[in-house]
Design a protein around this motif. Structure first.
Motif, PDB file in Angstrom:
ATOM      1  N   LYS A 136     -16.440  55.063  -9.152  1.00 38.78           N
ATOM      2  CA  LYS A 136     -16.209  53.672  -8.756  1.00 38.78           C
ATOM      3  C   LYS A 136     -14.939  53.088  -9.375  1.00 38.78           C
ATOM      4  CE  LYS A 136     -20.164  53.374  -6.502  1.00 38.78           C
ATOM      5  NZ  LYS A 136     -20.232  53.180  -5.031  1.00 38.78           N
ATOM      6  N   ILE A 137     -14.546  53.594 -10.543  1.00 39.97           N
ATOM      7  CA  ILE A 137     -13.338  53.109 -11.201  1.00 39.97           C
ATOM      8  C   ILE A 137     -12.523  54.301 -11.684  1.00 39.97           C
ATOM      9  CG2 ILE A 137     -14.152  50.828 -11.887  1.00 39.97           C
ATOM     10  CD1 ILE A 137     -14.890  51.933 -14.591  1.00 39.97           C
ATOM     11  N   THR A 138     -11.220  54.069 -11.798  1.00 40.32           N
ATOM     12  CA  THR A 138     -10.273  55.102 -12.182  1.00 40.32           C
ATOM     13  C   THR A 138      -9.510  54.656 -13.416  1.00 40.32           C
ATOM     14  OG1 THR A 138      -9.986  55.821  -9.891  1.00 40.32           O
ATOM     15  CG2 THR A 138      -8.226  56.386 -11.440  1.00 40.32           C
ATOM     16  N   LEU A 139      -9.249  55.581 -14.332  1.00 35.28           N
ATOM     17  CA  LEU A 139      -8.390  55.309 -15.479  1.00 35.28           C
ATOM     18  C   LEU A 139      -7.044  55.995 -15.269  1.00 35.28           C
ATOM     19  CD1 LEU A 139     -10.420  55.615 -18.819  1.00 35.28           C
ATOM     20  CD2 LEU A 139      -8.901  53.762 -18.162  1.00 35.28           C
ATOM     21  N   LYS A 140      -5.972  55.213 -15.356  1.00 27.93           N
ATOM     22  CA  LYS A 140      -4.625  55.762 -15.299  1.00 27.93           C
ATOM     23  C   LYS A 140      -4.174  56.011 -16.735  1.00 27.93           C
ATOM     24  CE  LYS A 140      -0.365  56.509 -13.738  1.00 27.93           C
ATOM     25  NZ  LYS A 140       0.015  57.682 -12.928  1.00 27.93           N
ATOM     26  N   LEU A 179       0.686  50.396  -8.747  1.00 31.11           N
ATOM     27  CA  LEU A 179      -0.604  50.936  -9.162  1.00 31.11           C
ATOM     28  C   LEU A 179      -1.731  49.993  -8.762  1.00 31.11           C
ATOM     29  CD1 LEU A 179      -2.360  52.979 -10.734  1.00 31.11           C
ATOM     30  CD2 LEU A 179      -1.878  51.633 -12.804  1.00 31.11           C
ATOM     31  N   ALA A 180      -1.517  48.687  -8.950  1.00 30.47           N
ATOM     32  CA  ALA A 180      -2.548  47.709  -8.593  1.00 30.47           C
ATOM     33  C   ALA A 180      -2.909  47.795  -7.116  1.00 30.47           C
ATOM     34  CB  ALA A 180      -2.079  46.296  -8.945  1.00 30.47           C
ATOM     35  N   GLU A 181      -1.913  47.932  -6.261  1.00 32.03           N
ATOM     36  CA  GLU A 181      -2.186  48.056  -4.826  1.00 32.03           C
ATOM     37  C   GLU A 181      -2.935  49.347  -4.529  1.00 32.03           C
ATOM     38  OE1 GLU A 181       1.771  47.672  -3.340  1.00 32.03           O
ATOM     39  OE2 GLU A 181       1.613  45.499  -3.071  1.00 32.03           O
ATOM     40  N   GLY A 210      -6.038  45.501 -17.768  1.00 31.05           N
ATOM     41  CA  GLY A 210      -6.014  44.819 -16.483  1.00 31.05           C
ATOM     42  C   GLY A 210      -6.179  45.733 -15.290  1.00 31.05           C
ATOM     43  N   HIS A 211      -5.669  46.976 -15.370  1.00 27.96           N
ATOM     44  CA  HIS A 211      -5.806  47.873 -14.212  1.00 27.96           C
ATOM     45  C   HIS A 211      -7.263  48.296 -14.031  1.00 27.96           C
ATOM     46  CE1 HIS A 211      -5.950  51.512 -16.766  1.00 27.96           C
ATOM     47  NE2 HIS A 211      -6.200  52.215 -15.678  1.00 27.96           N
ATOM     48  N   ILE A 212      -8.037  48.271 -15.118  1.00 25.16           N
ATOM     49  CA  ILE A 212      -9.479  48.486 -14.995  1.00 25.16           C
ATOM     50  C   ILE A 212     -10.139  47.220 -14.468  1.00 25.16           C
ATOM     51  CG2 ILE A 212     -11.588  49.157 -16.206  1.00 25.16           C
ATOM     52  CD1 ILE A 212      -9.740  50.422 -18.360  1.00 25.16           C
ATOM     53  N   GLY A 213      -9.697  46.073 -14.992  1.00 23.16           N
ATOM     54  CA  GLY A 213     -10.282  44.798 -14.593  1.00 23.16           C
ATOM     55  C   GLY A 213     -10.174  44.519 -13.111  1.00 23.16           C
TER      56      GLY A 213
END
Length: 345
Positions: free
Chosen positions: A306-310, A207-209, A180-183
């Motif tokens: 453009k996207i980040t992985l935690k 994290l989402a914010e 979901g954090h990628i989504g």
């Protein structure tokens, strides 16, 4: 080599010594596994729920795998020894109708690394060249291994409904965990909706914010919160990355007129009177993992920033501790195992 093996359902994985796999076909690639993501699907596998996917035991789990090419067969042309790569988990033939349509995850001869075939909770893995996704030289396999499933699952689902995320619409992301954090980032990247994230854990809401959600709200009272935030309109699109009975009920309860409910997580049961769907013209969509091309495109998005992985990393011998924390909901982002003896690639 060391491998974490599920020898029986509902039991901890066991660390075993196994011989290193050898290339037996000219189109195969051997990968030195540097990183293997730990996914909720691994929990479903341990619980004995994935016989439908062709799984049996004993099985080495691990389907989010990255590393470097260690050896290649004589016919391999797309990678060389030392290249950084990800492993696309579905195995496909390339010649059936679904493969030719780019739907290789629905290959008529489908197999899946870490489920129906041994996976990456080990030091070396041999797969076909079709399953190899080369990485840009500057991308570390340890940083992006979870994209092999988490990234493409989110991307496949969101690309399918991106045309619905118009300006002025509301998209709700249920669950800001490993997928979901990628989504939520892809929803911002591919669409123009207001994005509301729902999660019970304060750390994941924070994290989402940080990752661009317009709002992040607690699961308790989420239905009312979404109706309020959307000024009584409801959610035009709900992306359910959890898939339990509660999120099914909440997702459908916050859906607007002509809204779409998209399921990515699974495990619950949906029971809805057909009149409720027809009268509101609701749409329900289900999503599996994405295609090889989806994984290649996700890698390009990651490489472009453009996207980040935690992620958080752990040695392979902590696999059962990590699985236990995942089951308890105690991981923010994605846990990644490092199978190499020195703890890194």
């Amino acid at each position: 080599m060391k491998a974490a093996v599920l020898n029986d359902y509902n039991q901890p994985l066991e660390l075993e010594d196994r011989p290193e796999p050898e290339i037996t076909r000219p189109n195969q690639v051997r990968v030195k596994i540097e990183a293997a993501g730990v996914c909720s699907t691994d929990l479903h596998a341990i619980d004995g729920e994935l016989g439908v996917a062709g799984m049996d035991v004993p099985r080495v789990l691990g389907h989010e795998n990255g590393g470097r090419v260690d050896a290649v067969g004589d016919m391999v042309t797309t990678v060389r020894v030392g290249d950084p790569v990800l492993i696309y988990p579905p195995h496909s033939c390339g010649v059936c109708v679904n493969c030719r349509r780019g739907l290789d995850m629905h290959c008529e001869h489908h197999q899946f690394t870490g489920l129906s075939l041994d996976g990456g909770f080990t030091e070396y893995l041999v797969v076909g060249e079709r399953e190899i996704v080369p990485l840009p030289p500057e991308v570390d396999p340890v940083e992006v291994a979870p994209h092999s499933d988490a990234g493409i699952t989110a991307y496949h689902a969101i690309k399918k409904v991106a045309h619905l995320m118009l300006p002025g619409t509301t998209t709700v992301v249920l669950g800001a965990g490993g997928v979901g954090h990628i989504g939520l980032q892809l929803a911002r990247e591919l669409g123009s909706s207001t994005v509301v994230v729902v999660d019970p854990h304060p750390g994941r809401r924070k994290l989402a914010e940080e990752l661009g959600a317009d709002w992040a709200v607690d699961s308790d009272g989420a239905v009312d919160a979404v109706w309020e935030l959307s000024q009584g309109h409801g959610a035009d699109l709900v992306l359910d990355f959890v898939g339990i009975d509660q999120t099914h009920a909440d997702g459908l309860g916050m859906l607007s007129l002509i809204g779409t409910y998209s399921m990515i997580g699974f495990g619950g049961t949906i029971t809805v009177p057909s009149v409720a769907l027809v009268s509101q013209e609701h749409s329900l969509i289900a999503n599996l993992v994405g295609s090889w091309t989806d994984l290649w495109e996700v890698v390009q998005l990651h490489a472009a920033g453009k996207i980040t992985l935690k992620t958080e990393t752990h040695p392979l011998d902590e696999v059962n501790e990590v699985l236990g924390r995942l089951r308890e909901g105690d991981i923010t982002g994605r846990a990644v195992l490092l199978p190499q003896p020195n703890g890194s690639g």
